[in-house]
Design a protein around this motif. Structure first.
Motif, PDB file in Angstrom:
ATOM      1  N   PRO A  90      18.388  53.642  88.109  1.00 53.08           N
ATOM      2  CA  PRO A  90      18.810  52.573  87.193  1.00 53.08           C
ATOM      3  C   PRO A  90      20.045  51.823  87.681  1.00 53.08           C
ATOM      4  N   ILE A  91      20.944  52.535  88.335  1.00 53.05           N
ATOM      5  CA  ILE A  91      22.157  51.867  88.825  1.00 53.05           C
ATOM      6  C   ILE A  91      21.812  51.016  90.053  1.00 53.05           C
ATOM      7  N   LYS A  92      20.930  51.512  90.884  1.00 51.73           N
ATOM      8  CA  LYS A  92      20.481  50.715  92.039  1.00 51.73           C
ATOM      9  C   LYS A  92      19.891  49.392  91.541  1.00 51.73           C
ATOM     10  N   TYR A 128      14.005  53.308  81.530  1.00 51.67           N
ATOM     11  CA  TYR A 128      12.608  53.401  81.984  1.00 51.67           C
ATOM     12  C   TYR A 128      12.493  53.814  83.457  1.00 51.67           C
ATOM     13  N   ASN A 129      13.623  53.849  84.154  1.00 54.55           N
ATOM     14  CA  ASN A 129      13.527  54.190  85.580  1.00 54.55           C
ATOM     15  C   ASN A 129      14.431  55.371  85.960  1.00 54.55           C
ATOM     16  N   SER A 130      14.526  56.325  85.052  1.00 57.40           N
ATOM     17  CA  SER A 130      15.269  57.559  85.350  1.00 57.40           C
ATOM     18  C   SER A 130      14.556  58.339  86.459  1.00 57.40           C
ATOM     19  N   ILE A 131      15.264  59.240  87.095  1.00 60.52           N
ATOM     20  CA  ILE A 131      14.587  60.173  88.004  1.00 60.52           C
ATOM     21  C   ILE A 131      13.632  61.038  87.167  1.00 60.52           C
ATOM     22  N   THR A 152      13.486  61.891  82.891  1.00 58.96           N
ATOM     23  CA  THR A 152      12.663  60.939  82.145  1.00 58.96           C
ATOM     24  C   THR A 152      12.699  61.257  80.653  1.00 58.96           C
ATOM     25  N   GLY A 153      12.952  60.228  79.860  1.00 51.78           N
ATOM     26  CA  GLY A 153      12.998  60.393  78.404  1.00 51.78           C
ATOM     27  C   GLY A 153      14.304  60.988  77.909  1.00 51.78           C
ATOM     28  N   MET A 154      15.226  61.246  78.828  1.00 55.93           N
ATOM     29  CA  MET A 154      16.487  61.902  78.431  1.00 55.93           C
ATOM     30  C   MET A 154      17.697  61.004  78.627  1.00 55.93           C
ATOM     31  N   GLU A 155      17.463  59.734  79.009  1.00 58.02           N
ATOM     32  CA  GLU A 155      18.606  58.874  79.305  1.00 58.02           C
ATOM     33  C   GLU A 155      18.502  57.532  78.587  1.00 58.02           C
ATOM     34  N   LEU A 156      19.682  56.972  78.344  1.00 58.69           N
ATOM     35  CA  LEU A 156      19.791  55.593  77.857  1.00 58.69           C
ATOM     36  C   LEU A 156      20.419  54.779  78.977  1.00 58.69           C
ATOM     37  N   PHE A 157      19.923  53.569  79.176  1.00 54.04           N
ATOM     38  CA  PHE A 157      20.637  52.655  80.071  1.00 54.04           C
ATOM     39  C   PHE A 157      21.492  51.761  79.179  1.00 54.04           C
TER      40      PHE A 157
END
Ligand SMILES: C[S@@+](CC[C@H](N)C(=O)[O-])C[C@H]1O[C@@H](n2cnc3c(N)ncnc32)[C@H](O)[C@@H]1O
Length: 196
Positions: A29-31, A177-180, A184-189
């Motif tokens: 996501p940061i990339k 939507y693009n976590s490792i 997946t499903g555990m992060e907010l951007f």
């Protein structure tokens, strides 16, 4: 002021190679966020940078005003060995809460969750003070409460908004939507902007 999870705690984790947070490459996501910024002169800080894969990537694609900060000397030293081209004056071995600077962008990748929740308000105030007006704090936050005591310390959108909305305009804070795959499903951007 003594804080829980001090420099010794983290340095020991590096010594003992208990670094489960370290994904070994730039966080997707940061990339993707960096890839869409055309203005490469932006001054960027990555606090609690650890092995700082995001900084290596940003530097490689042209962000030369990128700074990394960690109070453990170990990852910063290793980063500078791996990237001798990176200016050492932009690698800070320092407590985040003592750092002084004026940035356009601060990137968040598993630093917020490393801090004891009692420091969340201080994190918000410190990131705010380190940003220029119009500057942004962007990155990922866990959308998950860990079953065992942290770090990492988790949370959810409402608990984060409680802190960030006091000081920032919240541009976005959505499921990532693009976590490792492991996250997946555990992060907010999220992106928050300093407006005053
Ligand atoms: C969970 S690790 C994350 C490292 C890196 N962001 C990553 O994703 O691989 C947290 C990092 O924050 C650093 N850290 C924790 N508290 C800090 C503080 N108050 N000031 C500076 N660095 C700190 C630790 O030394 C550690 O490297």
């Amino acid at each position: 002021m003594t804080r829980p999870f001090d420099e010794n705690y983290w340095t020991n984790r590096y010594h003992e190679k208990l670094t489960g947070w370290d994904i070994g490459f730039v966080s997707p996501p940061i990339k993707q966020y960096l890839d869409q910024i055309s203005e490469k002169s932006k001054t960027i800080l990555i606090p609690g940078a650890g092995n700082a894969y995001e900084a290596a990537y940003a530097y490689e694609i042209g962000f030369k005003n990128i700074h990394i900060l960690d109070f453990s000397r170990i990852p910063i030293g290793k980063f500078l060995n791996r990237h001798p081209e990176f200016p050492s004056s932009q690698a800070h071995v320092e407590d985040f809460f003592s750092h002084q600077g004026n940035y356009d962008l601060i990137l968040e990748q598993t630093f917020f969750c490393a801090l004891h929740p009692s420091l969340r308000q201080s994190y918000v105030e410190k990131t705010h003070s380190l940003l220029k007006k119009g500057g942004k704090l962007a990155g990922v936050l866990f959308d998950y409460y860990f079953p065992s005591d942290g770090p990492p310390f988790g949370g959810d959108r409402a608990s984060y908004l409680h802190y960030f909305e006091k000081s920032f305009e919240v541009v976005t804070m959505q499921p990532c939507y693009n976590s490792i795959p492991e996250r997946t499903g555990m992060e907010l951007f999220f992106v928050v902007k300093k407006i005053r």
